[in-house]
Every structure is written in C-alpha cells, then in structure tokens.
Design a protein around this motif. Sequence first.
Motif, PDB file in Angstrom:
ATOM      1  N   SER A  30      54.456  27.566  20.948  1.00 44.14           N
ATOM      2  CA  SER A  30      53.366  28.456  20.548  1.00 44.14           C
ATOM      3  C   SER A  30      53.852  29.505  19.555  1.00 44.14           C
ATOM      4  CB  SER A  30      52.782  29.142  21.793  1.00 44.14           C
ATOM      5  OG  SER A  30      51.763  30.038  21.442  1.00 44.14           O
ATOM      6  N   LEU A  31      55.032  30.091  19.826  1.00 46.25           N
ATOM      7  CA  LEU A  31      55.570  31.097  18.908  1.00 46.25           C
ATOM      8  C   LEU A  31      55.950  30.489  17.571  1.00 46.25           C
ATOM      9  CD1 LEU A  31      55.476  33.391  20.948  1.00 46.25           C
ATOM     10  CD2 LEU A  31      57.856  33.905  20.372  1.00 46.25           C
ATOM     11  N   ASP A  34      52.891  30.212  15.510  1.00 44.79           N
ATOM     12  CA  ASP A  34      52.508  31.535  14.994  1.00 44.79           C
ATOM     13  C   ASP A  34      53.373  31.928  13.800  1.00 44.79           C
ATOM     14  OD1 ASP A  34      50.527  31.853  16.888  1.00 44.79           O
ATOM     15  OD2 ASP A  34      51.815  32.942  18.295  1.00 44.79           O
ATOM     16  N   TYR A  76      51.594  41.909  19.725  1.00 44.90           N
ATOM     17  CA  TYR A  76      51.122  40.520  19.684  1.00 44.90           C
ATOM     18  C   TYR A  76      51.971  39.645  20.601  1.00 44.90           C
ATOM     19  CZ  TYR A  76      49.665  35.996  17.831  1.00 44.90           C
ATOM     20  OH  TYR A  76      49.178  34.715  17.725  1.00 44.90           O
ATOM     21  N   ASP A  79      51.010  40.116  24.229  1.00 44.29           N
ATOM     22  CA  ASP A  79      49.782  39.380  24.543  1.00 44.29           C
ATOM     23  C   ASP A  79      50.057  37.891  24.679  1.00 44.29           C
ATOM     24  OD1 ASP A  79      48.298  41.702  24.510  1.00 44.29           O
ATOM     25  OD2 ASP A  79      47.621  41.459  22.437  1.00 44.29           O
ATOM     26  N   ARG A  80      50.920  37.356  23.816  1.00 42.87           N
ATOM     27  CA  ARG A  80      51.247  35.930  23.858  1.00 42.87           C
ATOM     28  C   ARG A  80      51.995  35.589  25.152  1.00 42.87           C
ATOM     29  NH1 ARG A  80      48.994  31.899  21.922  1.00 42.87           N
ATOM     30  NH2 ARG A  80      49.169  32.471  19.721  1.00 42.87           N
TER      31      ARG A  80
END
Length: 223
Positions: A30-31, A34, A76, A79-80
């Motif tokens: 996921s990172l 991003d 951010y 939150d992730r």
Amino acid sequence: IPSDAVLVGCSSRADNAFGGLLSSFAFADSLCADMQRGILASLKKSPMAFSLHYSGKLIPLYVFDMDDVSENASAYLADRVAGLGCSSHRNGRYLIVSESDALVKSSSRHLDTRVSIADSPGFIDALDSVEGDVLVFAPNLHRRKLLSQACGKTITRHASFLERTADWCAFAFDHGQDKPFSFDGVLIHDSEPDEFLTVLENGNPSVSHVSDVLPSYTLTVVA
C-alpha cells in the motif's frame, strides 16, 4: 530490530526497500503504491530498517527514520497505519510499525535498552561485508523458518544443510523497472568445524592450460 528476526534489512531510501522486496505484504504494498503516485515524498527519501519475524507465519516490522519527514506525510502515514489495522509507536526519531502489537512493543523495548540484532554474533561482520542502497541479512540459524514460508519443498528440504553452511548471508539488493530484482552477496562464517564453508576455505583453485595446446579452430572441448 529484535534479535529473533529471520531476516533483517536496511535502506537509505524507503521507496527502494518497498519496491519489490516487501511488496508481498499489505502495508508495504500500500505504501509503495502511494509513493509511486507521488504521495509521501519526504518519507520515501528517508532511511528505514525492516525485518521479518516468525510466529506461525512471517510478520514484518518496519522502523522509519522520521527526522526529515513532513508533518503532512507523518499524518498521512498515521492514517494509513490505522486504516490497515497495524500498530505503531513513536520512539524518539523512529516510528515503529507492524501488524503485531507485541512486535512493536518488543522493538521499542529493544530501542530503550540499546540492544538489538546488532548484538548477535557475526552480524557486524555481515554488515561490513556488503555495500548498497538496500542491504539484506539472514541468519542461517533461522533458515528453516524463512524457507518454509518463502519457498517450495524442492528448496526447503535442504534447510538443515543450509543452516550449517555459515552463520549469516549478507546481500546487496537491487531492482529496476527494466529488470528483475537481484541479490549480490556473501556468506559469513567464523571457521567453526561444524560450518560447511570451513571445508572450502583453504582450497586453492586449479588453473586450466587447455587453451595453450588446442588449435584455434577447436569447436568443442571435453576435459
């Protein structure tokens, strides 16, 4: 990084570590997405460490150096972390993240008491043996646990031999858009009799002189 890690690594830039090496884990994948979209610009340029720990399955641990990470990126990231159900803890300049809350607490305790996998015999020698933007180290002591989760039976059936080959494997990791990832490294051992590399360390390679006696139009040689 706690000393029970079955694999440990570090990277001068977080995006280099996430791109390919850790992509099979949800948080890292996921990172990575991003970062590829241009989000978390200050985080992807920051150093980090990571490790894998075995508790029935491989559980990753991430330690980010947050010294030069912007407030927006920090918010951010928080939150992730929460959105993916992971645990985290800020200890000084470092942010520790894992899907295991127990592993996060263990890492923070190690940091407070100034102990880590760096205290394990042979680790410093392994660290000094390779250079690169992303370095990966695997203690042979835990090779069976790592291989059982990452490889098929063709390889895992050799785990007991690999555990006795040397103390550590140390690699420089590399990857790019136009090539698969690669590992380039060495085996670290302390010349104990029970380590297989000890058998080979005093061997001298032979030198072939076949080219001195064969004619230039030779097509095939069997020696």
